[in-house]
Design an enzyme around this catalytic site. Sequence first.
Site, short mmCIF file in Angstrom:
data_model
loop_
_atom_site.label_atom_id
_atom_site.label_comp_id
_atom_site.label_asym_id
_atom_site.label_seq_id
_atom_site.Cartn_x
_atom_site.Cartn_y
_atom_site.Cartn_z
N ASP A 1 -15.83 -7.64 -9.99
CA ASP A 1 -15.75 -6.33 -10.67
C ASP A 1 -16.52 -6.42 -11.98
O ASP A 1 -16.71 -7.51 -12.52
CB ASP A 1 -14.28 -5.95 -10.94
CG ASP A 1 -14.06 -4.45 -11.06
OD1 ASP A 1 -13.47 -3.85 -10.13
OD2 ASP A 1 -14.50 -3.86 -12.07
N THR B 1 -16.79 3.04 -0.66
CA THR B 1 -16.99 3.97 -1.78
C THR B 1 -17.38 5.37 -1.29
O THR B 1 -18.23 5.50 -0.41
CB THR B 1 -18.08 3.43 -2.73
OG1 THR B 1 -17.69 2.13 -3.17
CG2 THR B 1 -18.28 4.34 -3.93
N ASN B 2 -16.78 6.37 -1.87
CA ASN B 2 -17.08 7.77 -1.53
C ASN B 2 -18.15 8.37 -2.42
O ASN B 2 -18.33 7.89 -3.54
CB ASN B 2 -15.80 8.61 -1.64
CG ASN B 2 -14.97 8.52 -0.38
OD1 ASN B 2 -15.51 8.55 0.73
ND2 ASN B 2 -13.66 8.40 -0.54
N ARG C 1 -19.90 17.47 -7.60
CA ARG C 1 -20.24 16.54 -6.52
C ARG C 1 -21.49 15.74 -6.89
O ARG C 1 -21.59 14.55 -6.67
CB ARG C 1 -20.48 17.34 -5.22
CG ARG C 1 -20.69 16.47 -4.02
CD ARG C 1 -21.35 17.24 -2.89
NE ARG C 1 -22.72 17.61 -3.24
CZ ARG C 1 -23.60 18.13 -2.40
NH1 ARG C 1 -23.24 18.39 -1.17
NH2 ARG C 1 -24.83 18.42 -2.77
N GLY D 1 -10.44 -2.82 -7.73
CA GLY D 1 -9.47 -1.80 -8.09
C GLY D 1 -8.32 -1.78 -7.10
O GLY D 1 -7.89 -2.83 -6.59
N GLN D 2 -7.81 -0.57 -6.83
CA GLN D 2 -6.64 -0.43 -5.95
C GLN D 2 -6.93 -0.94 -4.54
O GLN D 2 -6.14 -1.70 -3.97
CB GLN D 2 -6.24 1.05 -5.86
CG GLN D 2 -5.74 1.65 -7.17
CD GLN D 2 -4.29 1.28 -7.43
OE1 GLN D 2 -3.94 0.10 -7.47
NE2 GLN D 2 -3.46 2.27 -7.60
N ASN E 1 -22.12 7.11 -8.62
CA ASN E 1 -21.89 6.10 -7.59
C ASN E 1 -23.19 5.60 -6.95
O ASN E 1 -23.26 4.48 -6.45
CB ASN E 1 -20.89 6.62 -6.55
CG ASN E 1 -19.46 6.53 -7.08
OD1 ASN E 1 -19.22 5.92 -8.12
ND2 ASN E 1 -18.51 7.12 -6.37
N HIS F 1 -17.00 11.55 6.96
CA HIS F 1 -15.66 11.37 6.40
C HIS F 1 -15.38 12.57 5.51
O HIS F 1 -16.12 12.83 4.59
CB HIS F 1 -15.66 10.07 5.58
CG HIS F 1 -14.31 9.68 5.06
ND1 HIS F 1 -13.18 9.73 5.80
CD2 HIS F 1 -13.94 9.20 3.85
CE1 HIS F 1 -12.16 9.29 5.09
NE2 HIS F 1 -12.60 8.98 3.90
N1 APR Z 1 -19.83 -2.85 -10.10
C1 APR Z 1 -18.65 -3.39 -9.70
N2 APR Z 1 -17.47 -2.77 -9.81
C2 APR Z 1 -17.48 -1.54 -10.35
C3 APR Z 1 -18.66 -0.89 -10.77
C4 APR Z 1 -19.87 -1.62 -10.64
N3 APR Z 1 -21.05 -1.09 -11.02
N4 APR Z 1 -18.34 0.34 -11.25
C5 APR Z 1 -17.01 0.47 -11.11
N5 APR Z 1 -16.48 -0.67 -10.57
C6 APR Z 1 -15.09 -0.98 -10.26
C7 APR Z 1 -14.09 -0.44 -11.26
O1 APR Z 1 -14.03 -1.29 -12.42
C8 APR Z 1 -12.80 -0.46 -10.45
O2 APR Z 1 -12.07 -1.67 -10.63
O3 APR Z 1 -14.71 -0.37 -9.03
C9 APR Z 1 -13.29 -0.36 -9.00
C10 APR Z 1 -12.82 0.89 -8.27
O4 APR Z 1 -11.45 0.80 -8.15
P1 APR Z 1 -10.47 2.08 -8.22
O5 APR Z 1 -10.95 3.01 -9.29
O6 APR Z 1 -9.08 1.58 -8.28
O7 APR Z 1 -10.76 2.85 -6.84
P2 APR Z 1 -10.12 2.55 -5.39
O8 APR Z 1 -8.88 3.34 -5.24
O9 APR Z 1 -10.08 1.09 -5.15
O10 APR Z 1 -11.23 3.25 -4.48
C11 APR Z 1 -12.55 2.77 -4.46
O11 APR Z 1 -13.04 3.77 -2.36
O12 APR Z 1 -11.94 5.31 -1.01
C12 APR Z 1 -12.92 5.12 -1.97
O13 APR Z 1 -12.95 7.22 -3.10
C13 APR Z 1 -12.61 5.87 -3.22
O14 APR Z 1 -14.82 5.61 -4.08
C14 APR Z 1 -13.49 5.14 -4.20
C15 APR Z 1 -13.45 3.70 -3.70
#
Ligand code: APR
Length: 320
Positions: free
Chosen positions: A34, A120-121, A89, A12-13, A96, A176
């Site tokens: 992903d 991940t949070n 929560r 993701g981001q 997650n 955190h």
């Molecule tokens: N396996 C692999 N990837 C997954 C799964 C999974 N089971 N479930 C979700 N994803 C992927 C999503 O498809 C997405 O591309 O995880 C990615 C998360 O990316 P974003 O939603 O863009 O989140 P991001 O801003 O990258 O933050 C990720 O870090 O800081 C923490 O709170 C934030 O928990 C979040 C994490």
Amino acid sequence: MARPKIALIGAGQIGGTLAHLAAMKELGDVVLFDIAEGTPQGKALDIAQSGPSEGFDASLKGANDYADIAGADVCIVTAGVPRKPGMSRDDLLGINLKVMKSVGEGIAKHAPDAFVICITNPLDAMVWALQKFSGLPANKVCGMAGVLDSARFRHFLSLEFGVSMKDVTAFVLGGHGDTMVPLTRYSTVAGIPLPDLVEMGWTTQEKLDAIVQRTRDGGAEIVGLLKTGSAFYAPATSAIEMAESYLKDQKRVLPCAAHVTGAYGLDGLYVGVPTVIGANGIEKVVDIALDADEQAMFDNSVNAVKGLVEACKGIEPSLI
Ligand code: APR
């Protein structure tokens, strides 16, 4: 010698930014994993095409199969979902936690020797669960929070003092989030502790207190501005700093969510503490003396983390 392999679980981001930084710094070859099909492949191809201009040597690959992370030296985990309006929560924890289960199993099967950094949070609970699900040694699994929280603190302090961020050091302990413990007397400008700078008239206690609060709220401030999504540039940079210390055996002293047993009177809890990161992962937890006020803030933070861990155990009874 083959280049190190860096697996980014979650494209993701933050995952995409991690891939870009890892390639630009030539830390190794990158696999972006992903569950979303196309996203990791598209980001890998896009970043690879920045290589000729940047002049880096690193290969980038997108994947939807854990087999592609085989033999990774470092895994950085951002997989998961963010908290959405209306989600409790415990809803977020439940979702997650399931993600950490699949990620932990994937890493255990394909990259059991990796150094794992979880982002991940809710961070302190997710890294605890990830270590349990993966079964990897606790010194090889940690969470990224303290580097980011102290970077935010350093940034705000540098603005207040009008000095380079390079000359500001900052210390942040605990979980955190809202209960993190910025330690002002261990934070300095060129070695001068913050309380001394108050006495020297460089700032006031009120301003310092406001900066501490802004640091605690640092993530929320960015969410409020972005409206969709959360911070990703600084979180990615922070995790890359930790990965680089491991890969290059730099033995940087970095705050991170580490498995703490003995130090700080804790017994196997993941919480933010100063650590030494080198070729053996978390090589040392630095056990600093806290005064009564700091201890009270730390205890409050530890209790918040314990609450999250208990909630995880309630959702997933196999986690004990
Ligand atoms: N396996 C692999 N990837 C997954 C799964 C999974 N089971 N479930 C979700 N994803 C992927 C999503 O498809 C997405 O591309 O995880 C990615 C998360 O990316 P974003 O939603 O863009 O989140 P991001 O801003 O990258 O933050 C990720 O870090 O800081 C923490 O709170 C934030 O928990 C979040 C994490």
